[in-house]
Design a protein around this motif. Structure first.
Motif, PDB file in Angstrom:
ATOM      1  N   ALA A   1     -16.860   4.392 -15.358  1.00  0.00           N
ATOM      2  CA  ALA A   1     -15.812   5.035 -14.563  1.00  0.00           C
ATOM      3  C   ALA A   1     -16.110   4.873 -13.066  1.00  0.00           C
ATOM      4  O   ALA A   1     -17.265   4.924 -12.633  1.00  0.00           O
ATOM      5  N   PHE A   2     -15.067   4.688 -12.285  1.00  0.00           N
ATOM      6  CA  PHE A   2     -15.230   4.573 -10.837  1.00  0.00           C
ATOM      7  C   PHE A   2     -14.073   5.292 -10.137  1.00  0.00           C
ATOM      8  O   PHE A   2     -13.084   5.687 -10.769  1.00  0.00           O
ATOM      9  N   THR A   3     -14.218   5.478  -8.831  1.00  0.00           N
ATOM     10  CA  THR A   3     -13.226   6.203  -8.029  1.00  0.00           C
ATOM     11  C   THR A   3     -12.496   5.248  -7.095  1.00  0.00           C
ATOM     12  O   THR A   3     -13.120   4.384  -6.476  1.00  0.00           O
ATOM     13  N   VAL A   4     -11.186   5.429  -7.009  1.00  0.00           N
ATOM     14  CA  VAL A   4     -10.358   4.646  -6.089  1.00  0.00           C
ATOM     15  C   VAL A   4      -9.875   5.567  -4.969  1.00  0.00           C
ATOM     16  O   VAL A   4      -9.299   6.625  -5.240  1.00  0.00           O
ATOM     17  N   GLY A   5     -10.135   5.194  -3.741  1.00  0.00           N
ATOM     18  CA  GLY A   5      -9.718   6.005  -2.599  1.00  0.00           C
ATOM     19  C   GLY A   5      -8.349   5.585  -2.089  1.00  0.00           C
ATOM     20  O   GLY A   5      -7.806   4.535  -2.461  1.00  0.00           O
ATOM     21  N   ALA A   6      -7.763   6.417  -1.245  1.00  0.00           N
ATOM     22  CA  ALA A   6      -6.466   6.109  -0.649  1.00  0.00           C
ATOM     23  C   ALA A   6      -6.599   4.956   0.337  1.00  0.00           C
ATOM     24  O   ALA A   6      -7.669   4.706   0.902  1.00  0.00           O
ATOM     25  N   GLY A   7      -5.493   4.240   0.544  1.00  0.00           N
ATOM     26  CA  GLY A   7      -5.474   3.150   1.503  1.00  0.00           C
ATOM     27  C   GLY A   7      -5.219   3.650   2.916  1.00  0.00           C
ATOM     28  O   GLY A   7      -5.236   4.852   3.197  1.00  0.00           O
ATOM     29  N   ALA A   8      -4.968   2.708   3.804  1.00  0.00           N
ATOM     30  CA  ALA A   8      -4.704   3.045   5.207  1.00  0.00           C
ATOM     31  C   ALA A   8      -3.374   3.786   5.331  1.00  0.00           C
ATOM     32  O   ALA A   8      -2.468   3.634   4.510  1.00  0.00           O
ATOM     33  N   VAL A   9      -3.265   4.592   6.368  1.00  0.00           N
ATOM     34  CA  VAL A   9      -2.032   5.339   6.627  1.00  0.00           C
ATOM     35  C   VAL A   9      -0.868   4.362   6.815  1.00  0.00           C
ATOM     36  O   VAL A   9      -0.962   3.406   7.588  1.00  0.00           O
ATOM     37  N   ALA A  10       0.245   4.629   6.113  1.00  0.00           N
ATOM     38  CA  ALA A  10       1.409   3.757   6.211  1.00  0.00           C
ATOM     39  C   ALA A  10       2.702   4.521   6.444  1.00  0.00           C
ATOM     40  O   ALA A  10       3.671   3.950   6.939  1.00  0.00           O
TER      41      ALA A  10
END
Length: 244
Positions: A80-89
């Motif tokens: 299992a791994f964690t995905v973070g949010a991308g750049a502000v759009a």
């Protein structure tokens, strides 16, 4: 994503095969480049698949590599791994006065946050000034005033702008939040209450018989037709408008 080829005993091996990635845990969408090729001629026991994408910022995501090669077992699932949010759009207006009634001429709150391109809550890399404006929608509302700017601080995700005002009562109004180089967002529709300026007949009793009492329901409304409170006791008088 690095994929290793192993035989049925778990030993590294090589051969001609294509590894294909799929999601086995998580709620986002796996996309981008999802395949990688092994070749017996290169004798590579692993391949790195670059350009994989995932749309949801969340933890507990797992992917599986599958493929078939002669004498080689199927590839296995990742940890299992964690995905973070991308750049502000983009911006999102999340609340108008926390759902409470907005009154003409009285300050209210507007909450705004930043999202990435996949609608995940993001974090501002730098101080991000936000400006509110009244959109061309609904009826009435007058002019926007009071405090109409706020800043989402670097490292934060949101700001609550307090002291926003609208000068007149209105219905189905919309506010727009904007910031430089970020996609703006419109709020949901909301009403602005004002002082009672008129009366509205809500209902008249059914089965009315000549000479017998019946009921009439009346409410106070503001200039935009929204329900309004009277500032003092009022005595109502009914009169016949049409009819013989």
């Amino acid at each position: 994503v690095k994929v290793e080829m192993r035989d049925s005993s778990g030993n590294s091996t090589y051969g001609d095969a294509t590894a294909t990635l799929s999601r086995t845990a998580g709620t986002g969408t796996l996309g981008g480049t999802l395949t990688g090729a092994f070749t017996a001629a290169s004798a590579n026991t692993s391949v790195t698949i670059s350009g994989v994408t995932y749309t949801k910022a969340e933890s507990g995501v797992k992917v599986k590599a599958s493929g078939v090669a002669s004498g080689v077992a199927n590839f296995t699932e990742s940890s299992a791994f964690t995905v973070g949010a991308g750049a502000v759009a983009q911006l999102e207006v999340t609340s108008i006065n926390s759902g409470a009634i907005v009154t003409a001429g009285t300050g209210f709150m507007v909450a705004v946050r930043v999202l990435d391109a996949n609608n995940n809550v993001a974090t501002a890399a730098t101080n991000t000034p936000v400006t509110l404006a009244k959109a061309v929608a609904g009826t009435g509302g007058g002019a926007i005033g009071g405090t109409i700017t706020g800043t989402i601080a670097a490292g934060a995700s949101s700001v609550t702008i307090t002291g926003v005002t609208l000068s007149l009562a209105g219905r189905d109004l919309v506010l727009t939040a904007s910031a430089a180089q970020i996609t703006a967002d419109d709020s949901g529709i909301f009403n602005v209450a004002g002082d009672a300026t008129a009366l509205a007949v809500v209902s008249i009793g059914t089965g009315i018989v000549a000479g017998q009492p019946f009921s009439v329901s009346v409410k106070a409304v503001d200039g935009a037709g929204s329900d309004a409170n009277v500032t003092a006791n009022r005595v109502l008088q009914l009169s016949k408008n049409t009819g013989a």
